[in-house]
Design a protein around this motif. Structure first.
Motif, PDB file in Angstrom:
ATOM      1  N   ALA A   1      24.448  45.728  24.489  1.00  9.49           N
ATOM      2  CA  ALA A   1      25.517  44.881  23.960  1.00  9.49           C
ATOM      3  C   ALA A   1      26.781  45.030  24.792  1.00  9.49           C
ATOM      4  O   ALA A   1      27.462  44.056  25.098  1.00  9.49           O
ATOM      5  CB  ALA A   1      25.787  45.237  22.496  1.00  9.49           C
ATOM      6  N   ALA A   2      27.072  46.260  25.167  1.00 10.82           N
ATOM      7  CA  ALA A   2      28.250  46.504  26.001  1.00 10.82           C
ATOM      8  C   ALA A   2      28.116  45.795  27.331  1.00 10.82           C
ATOM      9  O   ALA A   2      29.068  45.186  27.840  1.00 10.82           O
ATOM     10  CB  ALA A   2      28.441  48.003  26.222  1.00 10.82           C
ATOM     11  N   TYR A   3      26.943  45.843  27.919  1.00  9.02           N
ATOM     12  CA  TYR A   3      26.726  45.182  29.202  1.00  9.02           C
ATOM     13  C   TYR A   3      26.966  43.679  29.075  1.00  9.02           C
ATOM     14  O   TYR A   3      27.599  43.061  29.934  1.00  9.02           O
ATOM     15  CB  TYR A   3      25.303  45.444  29.697  1.00  9.02           C
ATOM     16  N   ALA A   4      26.457  43.101  27.996  1.00 12.88           N
ATOM     17  CA  ALA A   4      26.604  41.664  27.796  1.00 12.88           C
ATOM     18  C   ALA A   4      28.072  41.274  27.738  1.00 12.88           C
ATOM     19  O   ALA A   4      28.497  40.270  28.311  1.00 12.88           O
ATOM     20  CB  ALA A   4      25.891  41.234  26.514  1.00 12.88           C
ATOM     21  N   VAL A   5      28.876  42.081  27.042  1.00 10.12           N
ATOM     22  CA  VAL A   5      30.305  41.774  26.926  1.00 10.12           C
ATOM     23  C   VAL A   5      31.019  42.040  28.245  1.00 10.12           C
ATOM     24  O   VAL A   5      31.852  41.261  28.694  1.00 10.12           O
ATOM     25  CB  VAL A   5      30.937  42.601  25.785  1.00 10.12           C
ATOM     26  N   LEU A   6      30.690  43.167  28.896  1.00  5.86           N
ATOM     27  CA  LEU A   6      31.330  43.510  30.162  1.00  5.86           C
ATOM     28  C   LEU A   6      31.126  42.436  31.216  1.00  5.86           C
ATOM     29  O   LEU A   6      32.018  42.139  32.011  1.00  5.86           O
ATOM     30  CB  LEU A   6      30.772  44.847  30.684  1.00  5.86           C
ATOM     31  N   SER A   7      29.942  41.851  31.238  1.00  4.09           N
ATOM     32  CA  SER A   7      29.618  40.890  32.289  1.00  4.09           C
ATOM     33  C   SER A   7      29.941  39.453  31.908  1.00  4.09           C
ATOM     34  O   SER A   7      29.635  38.529  32.640  1.00  4.09           O
ATOM     35  CB  SER A   7      28.128  40.993  32.633  1.00  4.09           C
TER      36      SER A   7
ATOM     37  N   GLN B   1      37.733  42.656  40.434  1.00  4.65           N
ATOM     38  CA  GLN B   1      37.695  42.476  38.996  1.00  4.65           C
ATOM     39  C   GLN B   1      36.953  43.629  38.326  1.00  4.65           C
ATOM     40  O   GLN B   1      36.025  44.204  38.903  1.00  4.65           O
ATOM     41  CB  GLN B   1      37.005  41.154  38.631  1.00  4.65           C
ATOM     42  N   PHE B   2      37.380  43.964  37.122  1.00  6.57           N
ATOM     43  CA  PHE B   2      36.705  44.996  36.350  1.00  6.57           C
ATOM     44  C   PHE B   2      36.855  44.681  34.870  1.00  6.57           C
ATOM     45  O   PHE B   2      37.658  43.835  34.479  1.00  6.57           O
ATOM     46  CB  PHE B   2      37.253  46.388  36.669  1.00  6.57           C
ATOM     47  N   SER B   3      36.071  45.354  34.059  1.00  2.47           N
ATOM     48  CA  SER B   3      36.084  45.087  32.626  1.00  2.47           C
ATOM     49  C   SER B   3      36.184  46.388  31.851  1.00  2.47           C
ATOM     50  O   SER B   3      35.617  47.409  32.241  1.00  2.47           O
ATOM     51  CB  SER B   3      34.797  44.348  32.223  1.00  2.47           C
TER      52      SER B   3
ATOM     53  N   ASN C   1      36.426  55.363  22.680  1.00  2.00           N
ATOM     54  CA  ASN C   1      35.263  55.486  23.548  1.00  2.00           C
ATOM     55  C   ASN C   1      35.103  54.165  24.284  1.00  2.00           C
ATOM     56  O   ASN C   1      34.926  53.112  23.668  1.00  2.00           O
ATOM     57  CB  ASN C   1      34.013  55.809  22.722  1.00  2.00           C
ATOM     58  N   LEU C   2      35.205  54.211  25.622  1.00  2.00           N
ATOM     59  CA  LEU C   2      35.258  53.001  26.426  1.00  2.00           C
ATOM     60  C   LEU C   2      34.114  52.937  27.427  1.00  2.00           C
ATOM     61  O   LEU C   2      33.592  53.970  27.858  1.00  2.00           O
ATOM     62  CB  LEU C   2      36.574  52.942  27.205  1.00  2.00           C
ATOM     63  N   TYR C   3      33.753  51.710  27.807  1.00  2.00           N
ATOM     64  CA  TYR C   3      32.873  51.474  28.946  1.00  2.00           C
ATOM     65  C   TYR C   3      33.697  50.728  29.990  1.00  2.00           C
ATOM     66  O   TYR C   3      34.380  49.742  29.675  1.00  2.00           O
ATOM     67  CB  TYR C   3      31.667  50.620  28.567  1.00  2.00           C
ATOM     68  N   LEU C   4      33.657  51.188  31.244  1.00  2.00           N
ATOM     69  CA  LEU C   4      34.347  50.525  32.333  1.00  2.00           C
ATOM     70  C   LEU C   4      33.338  50.140  33.409  1.00  2.00           C
ATOM     71  O   LEU C   4      32.416  50.896  33.699  1.00  2.00           O
ATOM     72  CB  LEU C   4      35.408  51.431  32.972  1.00  2.00           C
ATOM     73  N   SER C   5      33.532  48.980  34.004  1.00  2.00           N
ATOM     74  CA  SER C   5      32.651  48.554  35.081  1.00  2.00           C
ATOM     75  C   SER C   5      33.372  47.574  35.978  1.00  2.00           C
ATOM     76  O   SER C   5      34.196  46.789  35.521  1.00  2.00           O
ATOM     77  CB  SER C   5      31.383  47.902  34.525  1.00  2.00           C
ATOM     78  N   SER C   6      33.060  47.658  37.273  1.00  2.00           N
ATOM     79  CA  SER C   6      33.544  46.635  38.185  1.00  2.00           C
ATOM     80  C   SER C   6      32.735  45.369  37.942  1.00  2.00           C
ATOM     81  O   SER C   6      31.654  45.415  37.348  1.00  2.00           O
ATOM     82  CB  SER C   6      33.399  47.093  39.641  1.00  2.00           C
ATOM     83  N   ILE C   7      33.239  44.223  38.379  1.00  2.00           N
ATOM     84  CA  ILE C   7      32.548  42.948  38.219  1.00  2.00           C
ATOM     85  C   ILE C   7      32.351  42.330  39.604  1.00  2.00           C
ATOM     86  O   ILE C   7      33.322  42.212  40.359  1.00  2.00           O
ATOM     87  CB  ILE C   7      33.367  41.982  37.336  1.00  2.00           C
ATOM     88  N   PRO C   8      31.115  41.958  39.996  1.00  2.00           N
ATOM     89  CA  PRO C   8      29.890  42.042  39.187  1.00  2.00           C
ATOM     90  C   PRO C   8      29.410  43.481  39.033  1.00  2.00           C
ATOM     91  O   PRO C   8      29.814  44.356  39.790  1.00  2.00           O
ATOM     92  CB  PRO C   8      28.890  41.216  40.009  1.00  2.00           C
TER      93      PRO C   8
END
Length: 313
Positions: free
Chosen positions: A26-32, A63-65, A77-84
């Motif tokens: 679910a987190a991945y879906a929102v992050l991307s 870009q990042f999310s 509690n956070l998830y961070l990721s660059s985009i893509p």
């Protein structure tokens, strides 16, 4: 009977594992999702509700999310990721209220952004993020007891959640304080030294030997050989800032060398945004020297004019 208990226990473990996987998916879906990308500029403050994400962009287009998994009145509690999100790689981070995290979006040892948890409750969190200027080297990490880890997530389709954002006035941060301090005379001097030391990574034994002979009028030997000098001479300077009271920062510049490790060379107290240098002291390599002496040493080495300048005695 024993086998039945074991199967029940394994069943619970499988259920827990499935729940964790579903949360990460679910987190991945929102992050991307790419919803509501905002360019943060110097500083940006935003609100996240539980299960939502905010996509942000640095001034270089990166870009990042940031996704809020869950929060309490004291932490998030956070998830961070660059985009893509390449190869489904995401960073999980737990950050406490008032805590600051220095994060690299590229996996480098130096941070690209500074993220702070301003406040939170059981349903959402207020965070601020600032882009760390590229000329400032701040090591990644989180102050206090927060933890971070890399988490591999599975690519999947899914619904997305939107976040509520609200720009506010600039929040004082260590990165901005360092950037302002670097414009003072002593900060500029440290930045110049940082560039001088950084250049040594392109110095070669042959260039060193020819430069040494031309400046010292003899061939290098003993402790002055390239092998020995390159091991003890710093190859970079890292800066850090700690807010000791509202608007007042203790700023430290630290040299790093192959054999001597990390040594502080300047400790300063600086106010931001009033930009006043309260006090500063040279230490380590520059211990006991005045500003004029440190500047004179820099000018002498810089006048050599090549990548080996900082290595020449």
């Amino acid at each position: 009977m024993h086998s039945q208990v074991a199967r029940k226990g394994n069943g619970k473990a499988v259920i827990v594992a499935v729940i964790v996987i579903l949360v990460v998916i679910a987190a991945y879906a929102v992050l991307s999702s790419g919803n509501g990308t905002r360019q943060i500029g110097q500083n940006y403050t935003f609100v996240l509700q539980k299960g939502s994400a905010q996509n942000l962009m640095l001034n270089n287009g990166q870009q990042f999310s940031v996704y809020l998994n869950y929060s309490t009145p004291s932490m998030a509690n956070l998830y961070l990721s660059s985009i893509p999100i390449f190869q489904g790689q995401t960073t999980t981070m737990r950050i406490n209220k008032g805590q600051t995290a220095n994060v690299s979006l590229s996996g480098s040892q130096y941070a690209d952004i500074e993220l702070k948890l301003i406040s939170s409750n059981n349903t959402g969190a207020v965070l601020s993020v600032v882009q760390i200027p590229t000329d400032i080297k701040i090591s990644t990490g989180v102050s206090g007891s927060a933890t971070t880890s890399a988490t591999t997530v599975t690519t999947t389709a899914g619904s997305t959640s939107t976040s509520t954002t609200q720009p506010t006035t600039t929040v004082n941060t260590g990165a901005l304080a360092i950037s302002a301090f670097n414009k003072t005379s002593v900060g500029t001097l440290m930045s110049n030294y940082a560039a001088l030391y950084q250049a040594t990574q392109s110095c070669t034994p042959s260039l060193y030997n020819s430069t040494f002979i031309s400046t010292q009028h003899s061939a290098p030997s003993g402790q002055n050989t390239y092998y020995n000098t390159s091991k003890v001479t710093p190859y970079e300077i890292i800066s850090s800032a700690v807010e000791v009271s509202s608007g007042t920062y203790n700023i430290t510049y630290t040299t790093v060398s192959k054999t001597l490790g990390s040594k502080a060379v300047l400790n300063a107290q600086f106010t931001y945004p009033s930009n006043v240098t309260v006090t500063y002291t040279f230490t380590g390599l520059f211990s006991g020297l005045t500003y004029s002496q440190v500047e004179s040493n820099y000018n002498s080495q810089d006048s050599i004019g090549n990548a080996c300048a900082a290595l020449i005695p």
